[in-house]
Enzyme design. Structure first.
Site, short mmCIF file in Angstrom:
data_model
loop_
_atom_site.label_atom_id
_atom_site.label_comp_id
_atom_site.label_asym_id
_atom_site.label_seq_id
_atom_site.Cartn_x
_atom_site.Cartn_y
_atom_site.Cartn_z
CB CYS A 125 46.28 29.90 57.69
SG CYS A 125 47.64 31.06 57.46
NE ARG A 153 46.59 37.05 64.24
CZ ARG A 153 46.90 35.96 63.56
NH1 ARG A 153 46.74 35.93 62.24
NH2 ARG A 153 47.37 34.89 64.18
#
Length: 497
Positions: A317, A416
């Site tokens: 991430c 998303r």
């Protein structure tokens, strides 16, 4: 603008202080079981896991194969939602067909099917027995079975048909769909069977195999529903939820979870409200991710079954560097746990917490559980294993598995991250992780480490671990002391070997 009077800390910055290890603190007495969904204080959660580990809602991680394996060892997977609704529902259904001790036939053939074709189908599915029906379809009238023990291609020929080598229904011992697993196994041993077809209205609903008997004993922690089917979760989003939730519920998903890097939004609240209006307490939907008590309380009030904690702490991430939002995983957990416990005291409702991110090794998992997490969500951990859906490849003599984030270009999961259908920038990377072998072996090793940590802290269950754990921040000098480099002895260069 407000600046919090704290340093954002990670799980690496704490150590556990040992507690009194009593005579009761033995591996056999340690219970790692945890609630998965909200429940009244003092009551049991409707869904529990014996192993507090769930797989991340990611394309590179949560396939039906991994979901079956993880459920067998006591955890639970969330089938990813970055796919067509019907495809995700099919993945969920594939897992639900795996009843503990009962299995559906992966190969169904007709009486006139050539033996060569049967052999190919059995090899492709790694199965040893096929069901024979009048139509050759799974819902056709049951006529018998044929296994690899019933024919040999060199002796009988690939063109010979199933009808000449099959065992017909009249010569088989069968059971009705109401049979219990213990009774089914009793029939197998009593009649010296290798397979017991389970029938309903003249059709096969499942098979019980003699070879699965030991597997049933081995997977005694399996996460199963009231019908002994393996449990499975599924990811959803806040856009097509009105179509996706009904399809997943119909497929048999046991629990759903909103898949978002930042869950503190009205969009998630509306999704939770829809599920509550349509299904009441019969459908559980987790929400997140959050990093503070405000966001937890907002989602808990909206009806979240559990709340995921963590923004920007995942191995692949890049949200923090791209958008500048997030919080150290330890700081986030400590804040949200305090609010979770206060919420339970105020409302009488306990909403479990899932630690999602910042878990680089097994000791971090122990730290997260000590800080109050009920269970942990892992991506990189499971991506390394045989059961993950990504490719295994060799680079420079070392084996790796492919691994990519849902915020990467490869995932093409733009919605998303609120990028309106087009990836303008990435919040995740695409790369590789060192291959680590079997899920069964790795989870068992992790369980052993978590058990040992709890014993050292004088706890035999997670609730006591939450309550009694004593943690201390670690200084930079402490890191140096435990990080001294040594040359590890290898037999190949050891003259004494």
């Amino acid at each position: 603008m407000k600046i919090l009077p704290e340093i954002s800390r990670t799980l690496s910055e704490y150590l556990l202080i040992p507690g009194l290890t009593t005579e009761d603190c033995t591996p056999d007495n340690v219970d790692l079981g945890a609630p998965l969904v909200r429940h009244r204080v003092g009551e049991e959660s409707a869904i529990r896991v014996a192993t507090p580990m769930v797989s991340a809602i990611m394309q590179a991680v949560s396939s039906p194969t991994l979901a079956v394996a993880l459920a067998q060892v006591g955890g639970l997977s969330f089938i990813h939602q970055n796919q067509q609704i019907e495809d995700q529902a099919a993945d969920v259904l594939a897992v639900k067909r795996h009843k503990a001790g009962f299995r559906t036939s992966d190969v169904t053939v007709a009486p006139l099917t050539p033996l060569g074709e049967v052999a190919q189908q059995l090899a492709a599915t790694e199965q040893g027995v096929a069901v024979v029906t009048e139509s050759g379809k799974a819902d056709g009238e049951f006529l018998g079975i044929i296994s690899l023990d019933d024919f040999h291609l060199e002796r009988h020929g690939a063109s010979e048909t199933v009808s000449n080598r099959m065992r017909g229904r009249d010569e088989l011992v069968t059971a009705s769909a109401s049979v219990s697993l213990s009774d089914a196994n009793e029939l197998i041993w009593q009649h010296h069977l290798d397979v017991l077809p389970v029938l309903e209205d003249g059709r096969v609903v499942s098979l019980v195999l003699k070879k699965d008997y030991q597997a049933h004993k081995t997977y005694h922690r399996a996460t199963v529903d009231n019908e002994k089917r393996l449990r499975v979760g599924a990811g959803i989003n806040s856009r097509d939820f009105k179509d996706r939730i009904p399809a997943l519920v119909e497929a048999g998903a046991d629990v759903l979870c909103l898949d978002s890097s930042d869950g503190y939004s009205e969009y998630q609240a509306k999704t939770l409200e829809f599920a509550q209006e349509q299904y009441g307490d019969d459908v559980f939907v987790g929400a997140g991710n959050v990093v503070d008590g405000r966001a937890f309380r907002y989602l808990a009030d909206a009806g979240a079954a559990f709340v995921k904690v963590g923004i920007g702490g995942g191995a692949i991430c890049t949200t923090r560097e791209q958008k500048g939002i997030g919080r150290g995983q330890a700081s986030a957990l400590l804040d949200v746990v305090e609010t979770r416990d206060a919420y339970a005291q105020e409302t009488g409702v306990y909403v479990p917490l899932c630690c999602d991110g910042g878990l680089l090794n097994d000791s971090h998992m122990a730290m997260a559980l000590a800080m109050g997490s009920d269970f942990i969500m892992l991506g990189r951990y499971f991506a390394r294993l045989d059961e993950s859906p990504s490719r295994k490849l060799q680079i420079g003599g070392q084996w790796y598995k492919e691994y990519w984030g849902e915020g990467s270009q490869r995932a093409q999961n733009a919605a998303r991250y609120g990028q309106r259908g087009q990836m303008v920038f990435e919040e995740g990377v695409d790369g590789y992780v060192p291959y680590a072998g079997s899920l069964y072996d790795n989870v068992e090793r992790t369980r052993a480490k978590l058990t040992s940590t709890m014993i050292s802290c004088g706890a035999t269950n997670l609730r006591d671990f939450h309550r009694d754990a004593v943690l201390v921040p670690v200084s930079a000098e402490s890191f140096k002391q435990t990080g001294a480099e040594i040359q590890v002895r290898r037999p190949a260069i050891d003259a004494a070997e």
